[in-house]
Each structure stands twice: as C-alpha cells, then as structure tokens.
Design a protein around this motif. Structure first.
Motif, PDB file in Angstrom:
ATOM      1  N   ARG A  35      -0.002  16.674 -26.367  1.00 48.89           N
ATOM      2  CA  ARG A  35       0.851  15.480 -26.132  1.00 48.89           C
ATOM      3  C   ARG A  35       0.189  14.356 -27.212  1.00 48.89           C
ATOM      4  NH1 ARG A  35       3.601  15.344 -21.253  1.00 48.89           N
ATOM      5  NH2 ARG A  35       4.135  17.244 -20.976  1.00 48.89           N
ATOM      6  N   ALA A  36      -0.783  14.373 -27.624  1.00 45.01           N
ATOM      7  CA  ALA A  36      -1.268  13.481 -28.866  1.00 45.01           C
ATOM      8  C   ALA A  36      -2.422  13.950 -29.285  1.00 45.01           C
ATOM      9  CB  ALA A  36      -1.672  12.018 -28.128  1.00 45.01           C
ATOM     10  N   ALA A  37      -2.956  13.738 -30.683  1.00 43.69           N
ATOM     11  CA  ALA A  37      -3.882  14.141 -31.478  1.00 43.69           C
ATOM     12  C   ALA A  37      -4.408  12.974 -32.066  1.00 43.69           C
ATOM     13  CB  ALA A  37      -3.950  15.621 -32.158  1.00 43.69           C
ATOM     14  N   SER A  38      -5.790  12.707 -32.057  1.00 44.28           N
ATOM     15  CA  SER A  38      -6.260  11.414 -33.009  1.00 44.28           C
ATOM     16  C   SER A  38      -6.530  11.995 -34.391  1.00 44.28           C
ATOM     17  CB  SER A  38      -7.286  10.785 -32.225  1.00 44.28           C
ATOM     18  OG  SER A  38      -8.531  11.244 -33.050  1.00 44.28           O
ATOM     19  N   VAL A  39      -6.571  11.002 -35.218  1.00 41.79           N
ATOM     20  CA  VAL A  39      -7.057  10.944 -36.643  1.00 41.79           C
ATOM     21  C   VAL A  39      -8.279  10.633 -36.749  1.00 41.79           C
ATOM     22  CG1 VAL A  39      -6.599  10.563 -39.191  1.00 41.79           C
ATOM     23  CG2 VAL A  39      -4.519  10.903 -37.362  1.00 41.79           C
ATOM     24  N   ASN A  40      -9.222  11.319 -37.074  1.00 36.95           N
ATOM     25  CA  ASN A  40     -10.756  10.871 -37.345  1.00 36.95           C
ATOM     26  C   ASN A  40     -10.882  10.928 -38.912  1.00 36.95           C
ATOM     27  OD1 ASN A  40     -11.963  10.749 -34.660  1.00 36.95           O
ATOM     28  ND2 ASN A  40     -11.078  12.502 -34.567  1.00 36.95           N
ATOM     29  N   ALA A  67      -7.881  16.272 -28.976  1.00 39.05           N
ATOM     30  CA  ALA A  67      -6.185  16.267 -28.622  1.00 39.05           C
ATOM     31  C   ALA A  67      -6.167  16.144 -27.032  1.00 39.05           C
ATOM     32  CB  ALA A  67      -5.555  17.428 -29.190  1.00 39.05           C
ATOM     33  N   ALA A  68      -5.147  15.678 -26.486  1.00 39.75           N
ATOM     34  CA  ALA A  68      -4.816  15.553 -25.137  1.00 39.75           C
ATOM     35  C   ALA A  68      -3.548  16.325 -24.929  1.00 39.75           C
ATOM     36  CB  ALA A  68      -4.834  14.061 -24.702  1.00 39.75           C
ATOM     37  N   GLY A  69      -3.625  16.941 -23.755  1.00 37.86           N
ATOM     38  CA  GLY A  69      -2.442  17.721 -23.630  1.00 37.86           C
ATOM     39  C   GLY A  69      -2.386  18.600 -22.432  1.00 37.86           C
ATOM     40  N   VAL A  70      -1.433  19.418 -22.215  1.00 34.67           N
ATOM     41  CA  VAL A  70      -1.341  20.132 -20.945  1.00 34.67           C
ATOM     42  C   VAL A  70      -1.725  21.574 -21.065  1.00 34.67           C
ATOM     43  CG1 VAL A  70       0.293  20.799 -18.988  1.00 34.67           C
ATOM     44  CG2 VAL A  70       0.693  18.764 -20.180  1.00 34.67           C
ATOM     45  N   VAL A  71      -2.500  22.158 -20.139  1.00 30.08           N
ATOM     46  CA  VAL A  71      -3.164  23.414 -20.479  1.00 30.08           C
ATOM     47  C   VAL A  71      -2.110  24.749 -20.330  1.00 30.08           C
ATOM     48  CG1 VAL A  71      -4.806  25.172 -19.444  1.00 30.08           C
ATOM     49  CG2 VAL A  71      -5.519  22.758 -19.605  1.00 30.08           C
ATOM     50  N   ASP A  72      -1.840  25.307 -21.137  1.00 33.01           N
ATOM     51  CA  ASP A  72      -0.933  26.489 -21.108  1.00 33.01           C
ATOM     52  C   ASP A  72      -1.134  27.845 -21.277  1.00 33.01           C
ATOM     53  OD1 ASP A  72      -0.812  26.637 -23.865  1.00 33.01           O
ATOM     54  OD2 ASP A  72       1.121  27.031 -23.937  1.00 33.01           O
ATOM     55  N   GLU A  73      -2.764  28.034 -21.663  1.00 34.22           N
ATOM     56  CA  GLU A  73      -3.271  29.272 -21.765  1.00 34.22           C
ATOM     57  C   GLU A  73      -4.915  29.107 -21.390  1.00 34.22           C
ATOM     58  OE1 GLU A  73      -2.800  31.732 -25.260  1.00 34.22           O
ATOM     59  OE2 GLU A  73      -0.611  31.467 -25.295  1.00 34.22           O
ATOM     60  N   VAL A  74      -5.320  30.004 -20.579  1.00 27.82           N
ATOM     61  CA  VAL A  74      -6.680  29.841 -20.076  1.00 27.82           C
ATOM     62  C   VAL A  74      -7.597  30.940 -20.772  1.00 27.82           C
ATOM     63  CG1 VAL A  74      -8.186  29.513 -18.187  1.00 27.82           C
ATOM     64  CG2 VAL A  74      -6.183  28.343 -18.228  1.00 27.82           C
ATOM     65  N   GLY A  75      -8.426  30.906 -21.663  1.00 28.45           N
ATOM     66  CA  GLY A  75      -9.485  32.074 -21.931  1.00 28.45           C
ATOM     67  C   GLY A  75     -10.320  32.661 -20.846  1.00 28.45           C
ATOM     68  N   GLY A  89      -9.876  16.712 -25.106  1.00 28.03           N
ATOM     69  CA  GLY A  89     -11.064  17.131 -25.599  1.00 28.03           C
ATOM     70  C   GLY A  89     -11.296  17.573 -26.899  1.00 28.03           C
ATOM     71  N   LEU A  90     -12.096  18.317 -27.380  1.00 28.00           N
ATOM     72  CA  LEU A  90     -12.386  18.698 -28.659  1.00 28.00           C
ATOM     73  C   LEU A  90     -11.882  20.249 -28.930  1.00 28.00           C
ATOM     74  CD1 LEU A  90     -16.081  17.198 -28.382  1.00 28.00           C
ATOM     75  CD2 LEU A  90     -14.337  16.318 -29.274  1.00 28.00           C
ATOM     76  N   GLY A  91     -11.620  20.217 -30.325  1.00 28.42           N
ATOM     77  CA  GLY A  91     -10.891  21.622 -30.742  1.00 28.42           C
ATOM     78  C   GLY A  91     -11.025  21.480 -32.303  1.00 28.42           C
ATOM     79  N   ALA A  92     -10.220  22.446 -32.876  1.00 29.43           N
ATOM     80  CA  ALA A  92     -10.172  22.395 -34.298  1.00 29.43           C
ATOM     81  C   ALA A  92      -8.689  22.431 -34.540  1.00 29.43           C
ATOM     82  CB  ALA A  92     -10.974  23.301 -34.897  1.00 29.43           C
ATOM     83  N   GLY A  93      -8.068  21.982 -35.562  1.00 35.20           N
ATOM     84  CA  GLY A  93      -6.731  22.231 -35.806  1.00 35.20           C
ATOM     85  C   GLY A  93      -5.789  21.708 -34.647  1.00 35.20           C
ATOM     86  N   THR A  94      -6.167  20.498 -34.086  1.00 37.67           N
ATOM     87  CA  THR A  94      -5.479  20.012 -32.889  1.00 37.67           C
ATOM     88  C   THR A  94      -4.072  19.094 -33.399  1.00 37.67           C
ATOM     89  OG1 THR A  94      -6.990  17.892 -33.054  1.00 37.67           O
ATOM     90  CG2 THR A  94      -7.771  19.692 -31.748  1.00 37.67           C
ATOM     91  N   GLN A  95      -4.066  18.793 -34.536  1.00 33.63           N
ATOM     92  CA  GLN A  95      -2.833  18.034 -35.023  1.00 33.63           C
ATOM     93  C   GLN A  95      -1.705  19.141 -35.310  1.00 33.63           C
ATOM     94  OE1 GLN A  95      -4.446  15.769 -38.297  1.00 33.63           O
ATOM     95  NE2 GLN A  95      -5.880  14.609 -36.929  1.00 33.63           N
ATOM     96  N   ALA A  96      -1.287  19.480 -33.949  1.00 37.53           N
ATOM     97  CA  ALA A  96      -0.194  20.711 -33.864  1.00 37.53           C
ATOM     98  C   ALA A  96       0.400  20.551 -32.560  1.00 37.53           C
ATOM     99  CB  ALA A  96      -0.931  21.981 -34.365  1.00 37.53           C
ATOM    100  N   GLU A  97       1.608  21.510 -32.280  1.00 29.20           N
ATOM    101  CA  GLU A  97       1.965  21.522 -31.227  1.00 29.20           C
ATOM    102  C   GLU A  97       1.269  22.231 -30.096  1.00 29.20           C
ATOM    103  OE1 GLU A  97       6.850  21.365 -32.064  1.00 29.20           O
ATOM    104  OE2 GLU A  97       5.752  23.016 -32.856  1.00 29.20           O
ATOM    105  N   ALA A 117      -6.316  11.047 -26.409  1.00 29.50           N
ATOM    106  CA  ALA A 117      -6.996  11.903 -27.217  1.00 29.50           C
ATOM    107  C   ALA A 117      -7.784  11.303 -28.336  1.00 29.50           C
ATOM    108  CB  ALA A 117      -5.589  11.924 -28.260  1.00 29.50           C
ATOM    109  N   ALA A 118      -7.422   9.995 -28.262  1.00 34.79           N
ATOM    110  CA  ALA A 118      -8.446   9.084 -29.053  1.00 34.79           C
ATOM    111  C   ALA A 118     -10.149   9.161 -28.788  1.00 34.79           C
ATOM    112  CB  ALA A 118      -8.008   7.474 -29.103  1.00 34.79           C
ATOM    113  N   ALA A 119     -10.162   9.516 -27.287  1.00 38.84           N
ATOM    114  CA  ALA A 119     -11.359   9.313 -26.582  1.00 38.84           C
ATOM    115  C   ALA A 119     -12.436  10.519 -26.925  1.00 38.84           C
ATOM    116  CB  ALA A 119     -11.242   9.269 -25.187  1.00 38.84           C
ATOM    117  N   GLY A 120     -11.884  11.646 -27.640  1.00 37.49           N
ATOM    118  CA  GLY A 120     -12.630  12.839 -27.584  1.00 37.49           C
ATOM    119  C   GLY A 120     -13.684  12.713 -28.576  1.00 37.49           C
ATOM    120  N   VAL A 121     -13.609  12.882 -29.937  1.00 35.67           N
ATOM    121  CA  VAL A 121     -14.563  12.639 -31.045  1.00 35.67           C
ATOM    122  C   VAL A 121     -15.569  11.478 -30.786  1.00 35.67           C
ATOM    123  CG1 VAL A 121     -15.015  12.590 -33.373  1.00 35.67           C
ATOM    124  CG2 VAL A 121     -13.383  14.537 -32.922  1.00 35.67           C
ATOM    125  N   ALA A 122     -14.605  10.535 -30.860  1.00 31.57           N
ATOM    126  CA  ALA A 122     -15.251   8.898 -30.800  1.00 31.57           C
ATOM    127  C   ALA A 122     -16.230   8.889 -29.258  1.00 31.57           C
ATOM    128  CB  ALA A 122     -14.441   8.083 -30.757  1.00 31.57           C
TER     129      ALA A 122
END
Ligand SMILES: NC(=O)c1ccc[n+]([C@@H]2O[C@H](COP(=O)([O-])OP(=O)(O)OC[C@H]3O[C@@H](n4cnc5c(N)ncnc54)[C@H](OP(=O)(O)O)[C@@H]3O)[C@@H](O)[C@H]2O)c1
Length: 300
Positions: A35-40, A67-75, A89-97, A117-122
C-alpha cells in the motif's frame, strides 16, 4: 506485477515502473500487497551505482527496503500473522505492487499506510543506534542530522526514552527540530562549540545520522569515542567511533513492535510526502538532494 526498476546505474531518469516477476516468501517471511513503500537514502545510493563496487549492473535493479501493506502469502514457519493482516516492515525490492518482508509488525489501525511504510528503515535504525548508545533516561544525546528521514525518527525516539536531545539541521529546519522537541543547532563549521554551548559541556552520546561532520569533531563531544555511533561514515570505526550497518545489531521484529507502539501513542509522528509509483523520479530527486524533511513515500 509492476515494480520500480532500472536497467543501468544513473539518476532518477533511469527509473521505470514496469512489469517484474512476482516475488514469493521463503521460510520465515511474508508477502504483502504493497500500500506504500518509502524511499530511503540507500535507494538513491543503489540507483547511482555507489554500492556496486564498480561492477556493471546485471539484469534489472529493484529498489525499496521497507513497506506497509496487507499480508497475502505466508512463508513456512510464520505463525504471528495471517493472510489479510495489515503490517509494515523491512524487505528488499519493496517499491513494487507485491513485496516480501523479512521483519514486520502489526500496523496500528490509527496510522496511515504511508506513515507506517516510512517507519520501517528509519525506526529500526533509530532503535538500533539508541540501544547501542545505551544512554540512561535523563542523559543527553546529540543527533547530527536530526531533520532527515532517520534523524527525525531518532530525535523522537530519544525524547520518548527520556533523553534530552540536541540536534543539528540547516537554517530551514531549525523550527522543525523545535517542533519534535530537540534543541536545534546549525551544522557546519563550529558545530561542536554550538553543541557544547547547548548542552553545558559534553554529551552522553552522539548519533551521527548523516556522516558529513568530521568524526574527530563528533568524538570531541563525548568522554569515550565509542559513544559516537555512525550510520553513514563507514571510515569512523578506525578513529574509535562505532559504525552500524544493519543486520548484525538489529532486533528486527522487536524493534518494529517498539516503533509501532510509539506511533500508536503519537510519541512518534513522521511527516511524509507521497508520490504515485509512476512519479517516483520526483521523490528520488528530493532524496538525492540531501536536504529533505521527514520521509518520501511511494503509493500505488
Ligand atoms: N547504517 C544503516 O543502518 C543506515 C540505515 C539508514 C540510513 N543510513 C544512511 O544514513 C544517512 C541518512 O539517511 P536518511 O534517510 O536520514 O537521509 P536523508 O533523509 O536524505 O537526510 C537528509 C538530512 O541530512 C541533513 N544534512 C545534510 N547535510 C548535513 C550536514 N552537513 N550535517 C548534518 N546534517 C546534514 C539535512 O538537513 P537540512 O535539510 O536541514 O540541510 C536533512 O535533514 C544516509 O547516508 C543513509 O544511507 C544508514
């Protein structure tokens, strides 16, 4: 799905919002519909090639570390969230759908997607550095670069932890520092003297959030040089300060849970400016300029 990507190192003009393979979570991870991903600042560095070690890019480059969003798959092995939960939370390649997160916390319902989304890395970075500094309530911390993406979160988390905070910024951000309850000082020549004047002597720790002040000057503010922790001056370690770069010192989910609590109680307020994903280049230009206030966030 679509993702922000680039095919060669360069500036924001290289960014494309285009088709990319769908990611799926491995064990211990989740996938979210973003739903949102921040730029660091690190996204800018990665796009520019500053982190490539001089090697050319192979394949497409993807961006985004939170990023922030709605969980749609669980590992496999994940038990604390389910499909449909709202998280950040935190991930990689989060600036995506869709994006895979390796650390997350429940998004407080009162908080906007963009703020979460802005609260993750910061937030994780600030929790990490303040924990490494380990200053008891009532002590004083100096945050060099207190108006930036990380710095403004660090100032507020330090205040919430009962610390007295002195922070630096340029002229245009002095009032903003007051707003987030820091004593403001101007950065640049003479900085250490201004910090001493504001604190009445030494400080108990320095959070170097930008890496532009000479490390010796920051070390002159504390009695023990290891009480300077930098997140951006990677040569500072050889002078006796500490440098932290992430996963080794990270409390991951526990740090994000603490950040979520502060957001919910309004002890942490993050100013965000949002841009649609297909206008990401504008956000990158601001981050690349290095004088932002708060955080820039991309939204679908
Ligand atoms: N090691 C880690 O784990 C980690 C994690 C996150 C970020 N980082 C790094 O930390 C740095 C900051 O990231 P960020 O996202 O907070 O960046 P940012 O939002 O772009 O930071 C911009 C801020 O830096 C301030 N600034 C510019 N020149 C300064 C100077 N000479 N002295 C003091 N402050 C100055 C600006 O203040 P004015 O606007 O008032 O000029 C602005 O508020 C980046 O290098 C990033 O890569 C490291």
């Amino acid at each position: 799905m679509r993702a922000l990507q680039f095919s060669k190192y360069g500036g924001p003009e290289e960014l494309k919002w285009d088709e990319a393979p769908d990611p799926h979570p491995g064990p211990g991870a989740v996938r979210i519909a973003v739903r949102a991903a921040s730029v660091n600042a690190i996204d800018w560095k990665r796009l520019s090639g500053a982190m490539s070690g001089g090697q050319p890019l192979s394949g497409a480059g993807f961006l985004g570390y939170d990023a922030a969003g709605v969980v749609d798959e669980v590992g496999e092995g994940v038990t604390d969230v389910k499909v449909g939960d709202d998280v950040f939370g935190l991930g990689a390649g989060t600036q995506a759908e869709y994006a895979v997160l390796h650390a997350w916390a429940a998004k407080p319902s009162s908080i906007d997607w963009a703020v979460a989304a802005a609260a993750g890395v910061a937030g994780e970075t600030s929790e990490r550095v303040l924990r490494l500094l380990s200053i008891a309530a009532g002590g004083t911390v100096f945050v060099d670069g207190g108006a930036g993406g990380v710095g403004a979160v660090a100032v507020q988390m330090a205040v919430a932890g009962g610390l007295r905070v002195i922070a630096s910024a340029g002229q245009a951000n002095q009032d903003y520092l007051r707003e987030i309850r820091a004593t403001p000082v101007l950065y640049g020549e003479g900085l250490a003297g201004r910090v001493r004047a504001a604190s009445g002597g030494r400080v108990d720790g320095v959070f170097d959030a930008v890496g532009k002040t000479p490390i010796e000057e920051l070390m002159s503010l504390v009695s023990d040089p290891s009480q300077v922790v930098s997140i951006a001056n990677f040569g500072a370690g050889s002078a006796g300060a500490r440098v932290t770069g992430g996963s080794a010192d990270s409390r991951g989910r526990a740090a994000l849970a603490e950040v979520a609590g502060l957001l919910q109680q309004s002890q942490l307020v993050i100013k965000v400016q949002t841009f649609p994903f297909d206008r990401a280049a504008e956000a990158y230009r601001i981050v690349g300029g290095g004088h932002g206030r708060g955080k820039l966030v991309l939204v679908p």
